[in-house]
Design a protein around this motif. Structure first.
Motif, PDB file in Angstrom:
ATOM      1  N   GLU A 101      -8.107   1.155   9.581  1.00 15.52           N
ATOM      2  CA  GLU A 101      -7.259   0.271  10.379  1.00 15.52           C
ATOM      3  C   GLU A 101      -8.141  -0.717  11.126  1.00 15.52           C
ATOM      4  O   GLU A 101      -9.122  -0.327  11.741  1.00 15.52           O
ATOM      5  CB  GLU A 101      -6.438   1.082  11.373  1.00 15.52           C
ATOM      6  CG  GLU A 101      -5.576   0.246  12.300  1.00 15.52           C
ATOM      7  CD  GLU A 101      -4.911   1.095  13.369  1.00 15.52           C
ATOM      8  OE1 GLU A 101      -3.892   1.732  13.067  1.00 15.52           O
ATOM      9  OE2 GLU A 101      -5.430   1.127  14.513  1.00 15.52           O
TER      10      GLU A 101
ATOM     11  N   ILE B 282      -4.100  -4.552  10.413  1.00 12.60           N
ATOM     12  CA  ILE B 282      -4.072  -4.308   8.974  1.00 12.60           C
ATOM     13  C   ILE B 282      -4.687  -2.941   8.700  1.00 12.60           C
ATOM     14  O   ILE B 282      -5.704  -2.575   9.300  1.00 12.60           O
ATOM     15  CB  ILE B 282      -4.832  -5.409   8.185  1.00 12.60           C
ATOM     16  CG1 ILE B 282      -4.646  -5.204   6.673  1.00 12.60           C
ATOM     17  CG2 ILE B 282      -6.295  -5.483   8.564  1.00 12.60           C
ATOM     18  CD1 ILE B 282      -5.147  -6.372   5.832  1.00 12.60           C
ATOM     19  N   THR B 283      -4.031  -2.165   7.865  1.00 13.06           N
ATOM     20  CA  THR B 283      -4.570  -0.887   7.424  1.00 13.06           C
ATOM     21  C   THR B 283      -4.873  -1.008   5.937  1.00 13.06           C
ATOM     22  O   THR B 283      -3.958  -1.125   5.108  1.00 13.06           O
ATOM     23  CB  THR B 283      -3.575   0.259   7.675  1.00 13.06           C
ATOM     24  OG1 THR B 283      -3.266   0.306   9.074  1.00 13.06           O
ATOM     25  CG2 THR B 283      -4.175   1.593   7.248  1.00 13.06           C
ATOM     26  N   MET B 284      -6.154  -1.030   5.613  1.00 12.54           N
ATOM     27  CA  MET B 284      -6.592  -1.173   4.218  1.00 12.54           C
ATOM     28  C   MET B 284      -6.771   0.201   3.601  1.00 12.54           C
ATOM     29  O   MET B 284      -7.313   1.112   4.235  1.00 12.54           O
ATOM     30  CB  MET B 284      -7.908  -1.957   4.170  1.00 12.54           C
ATOM     31  CG  MET B 284      -7.780  -3.374   4.686  1.00 12.54           C
ATOM     32  SD  MET B 284      -9.387  -4.243   4.836  1.00 12.54           S
ATOM     33  CE  MET B 284     -10.006  -3.517   6.372  1.00 12.54           C
TER      34      MET B 284
ATOM     35  N   LEU C 244      -9.994  -8.838   5.956  1.00 11.52           N
ATOM     36  CA  LEU C 244     -10.341  -8.726   4.539  1.00 11.52           C
ATOM     37  C   LEU C 244     -11.057  -9.960   4.017  1.00 11.52           C
ATOM     38  O   LEU C 244     -11.772  -9.891   3.017  1.00 11.52           O
ATOM     39  CB  LEU C 244      -9.059  -8.493   3.733  1.00 11.52           C
ATOM     40  CG  LEU C 244      -9.168  -8.236   2.235  1.00 11.52           C
ATOM     41  CD1 LEU C 244      -9.959  -6.958   1.952  1.00 11.52           C
ATOM     42  CD2 LEU C 244      -7.775  -8.137   1.617  1.00 11.52           C
TER      43      LEU C 244
ATOM     44  N   LEU D 215      -9.947  -1.393  -3.711  1.00 14.43           N
ATOM     45  CA  LEU D 215      -8.855  -1.669  -2.787  1.00 14.43           C
ATOM     46  C   LEU D 215      -7.526  -1.390  -3.479  1.00 14.43           C
ATOM     47  O   LEU D 215      -7.157  -2.044  -4.445  1.00 14.43           O
ATOM     48  CB  LEU D 215      -8.920  -3.125  -2.322  1.00 14.43           C
ATOM     49  CG  LEU D 215      -7.864  -3.562  -1.304  1.00 14.43           C
ATOM     50  CD1 LEU D 215      -7.989  -2.767  -0.008  1.00 14.43           C
ATOM     51  CD2 LEU D 215      -7.997  -5.064  -1.024  1.00 14.43           C
TER      52      LEU D 215
ATOM     53  N   TRP E 189      -2.796  -2.607   1.161  1.00 16.89           N
ATOM     54  CA  TRP E 189      -2.888  -2.621   2.615  1.00 16.89           C
ATOM     55  C   TRP E 189      -1.491  -2.680   3.223  1.00 16.89           C
ATOM     56  O   TRP E 189      -0.513  -3.010   2.554  1.00 16.89           O
ATOM     57  CB  TRP E 189      -3.736  -3.790   3.119  1.00 16.89           C
ATOM     58  CG  TRP E 189      -3.210  -5.157   2.825  1.00 16.89           C
ATOM     59  CD1 TRP E 189      -2.341  -5.890   3.581  1.00 16.89           C
ATOM     60  CD2 TRP E 189      -3.522  -5.958   1.691  1.00 16.89           C
ATOM     61  NE1 TRP E 189      -2.097  -7.100   2.995  1.00 16.89           N
ATOM     62  CE2 TRP E 189      -2.812  -7.168   1.830  1.00 16.89           C
ATOM     63  CE3 TRP E 189      -4.345  -5.778   0.576  1.00 16.89           C
ATOM     64  CZ2 TRP E 189      -2.884  -8.194   0.887  1.00 16.89           C
ATOM     65  CZ3 TRP E 189      -4.411  -6.793  -0.354  1.00 16.89           C
ATOM     66  CH2 TRP E 189      -3.698  -7.981  -0.199  1.00 16.89           C
TER      67      TRP E 189
ATOM     68  N   SER F  75       3.811  -4.367   3.190  1.00 22.48           N
ATOM     69  CA  SER F  75       2.830  -3.577   2.460  1.00 22.48           C
ATOM     70  C   SER F  75       2.562  -4.245   1.120  1.00 22.48           C
ATOM     71  O   SER F  75       3.440  -4.865   0.530  1.00 22.48           O
ATOM     72  CB  SER F  75       3.310  -2.137   2.258  1.00 22.48           C
ATOM     73  OG  SER F  75       4.319  -2.091   1.305  1.00 22.48           O
TER      74      SER F  75
ATOM     75  N   ALA G 134       0.889  -1.114   0.000  1.00 25.02           N
ATOM     76  CA  ALA G 134       0.000   0.000   0.000  1.00 25.02           C
ATOM     77  C   ALA G 134       0.917   1.149   0.000  1.00 25.02           C
ATOM     78  O   ALA G 134       1.920   1.157   0.668  1.00 25.02           O
ATOM     79  CB  ALA G 134      -0.858   0.027   1.220  1.00 25.02           C
TER      80      ALA G 134
ATOM     81  N   SER H 170      -8.846   5.188   4.279  1.00 24.25           N
ATOM     82  CA  SER H 170      -7.927   4.281   4.957  1.00 24.25           C
ATOM     83  C   SER H 170      -8.581   3.801   6.241  1.00 24.25           C
ATOM     84  O   SER H 170      -9.058   4.608   7.039  1.00 24.25           O
ATOM     85  CB  SER H 170      -6.610   5.003   5.268  1.00 24.25           C
ATOM     86  OG  SER H 170      -5.702   4.144   5.923  1.00 24.25           O
TER      87      SER H 170
END
Length: 209
Positions: free
Chosen positions: A138, A150-152, A113, A166, A169, A180, A7, A136
């Protein structure tokens, strides 16, 4: 191995809009519900990916996803590594050293996810990026920090499922290993056979299990 997304690490460095940081709780809930809707809408997907580890080393490959819980990271030619989620467990197969690691998908940052039944509003939060076109989120289980974070990162796109695409992440495991992943060329709703999530065990017979 920590699964994350390449990401855009640049996004992580975007300046925070302090006014937007005071985003009304109902607006944050609306965004979390959009992410929930995205995860439930994407029944299958393929995409190219670039994975970058904490040392800055990058690998590329093809991602295949099928809900619920199935995912495959097929790495570039010459990389003897395969990561497969079969709906229950996430398995990392290293064909070079003939080793297999396996754990429940729910114990991985990727669980957020890959489980359409989970409600992000209960364990996720919106992270302000300063860019209204980027969302974003988290996700972490405060009761189980060992499962990681996880930070999408999504791009708002009207033509994409639930109005989101998407982008990638960033995953952080309990050992602070950061990975990442950046996605490109996503294709939604493509036919994906369950055989795509099978793998060949490289371990000597009698040791597999």
């Amino acid at each position: 191995m920590a699964l994350a997304a390449t990401a855009p690490l640049a996004l992580a460095a975007l300046p925070v809009d302090r006014a937007a940081a005071q985003q009304a709780p109902n607006a944050q809930q609306a965004d979390l519900q959009k992410v929930n809707a995205y995860i439930r809408a994407v029944t299958s997907m393929t995409a190219d990916f670039t994975q970058t580890d904490r040392n800055g080393q990058s690998l590329t490959g093809k991602l295949t996803l099928k809900q619920p819980g199935k995912i495959r990271f097929q790495y570039q030619k010459g990389v003897p590594l395969l990561i497969v989620g079969d709906g229950k467990a996430l398995t990392v197969i290293d064909y070079e050293v003939r080793q297999v690691q396996r754990w429940p998908i729910g114990n991985s940052p990727l669980g957020a996810l890959l489980d359409p039944t989970r409600d992000l509003s209960k364990y996720g939060k919106v992270i302000q990026t300063g860019d209204p076109s980027v969302l974003s989120v988290e996700a972490r289980d405060p009761k189980r920090p060992e499962f990681g974070t996880i930070t999408m990162i999504f791009q708002r796109k009207a033509s994409a499922p639930a109005g989101l695409e998407l982008y990638g992440w960033v995953a952080l495991d309990s050992q602070n290993n950061r990975t990442s992943v950046r996605l490109a060329n996503p294709q939604y709703g493509v036919p994906v056979p369950d055989s795509a999530f099978k793998w060949t065990d490289p371990r000597p017979k009698g040791r597999a299990g």
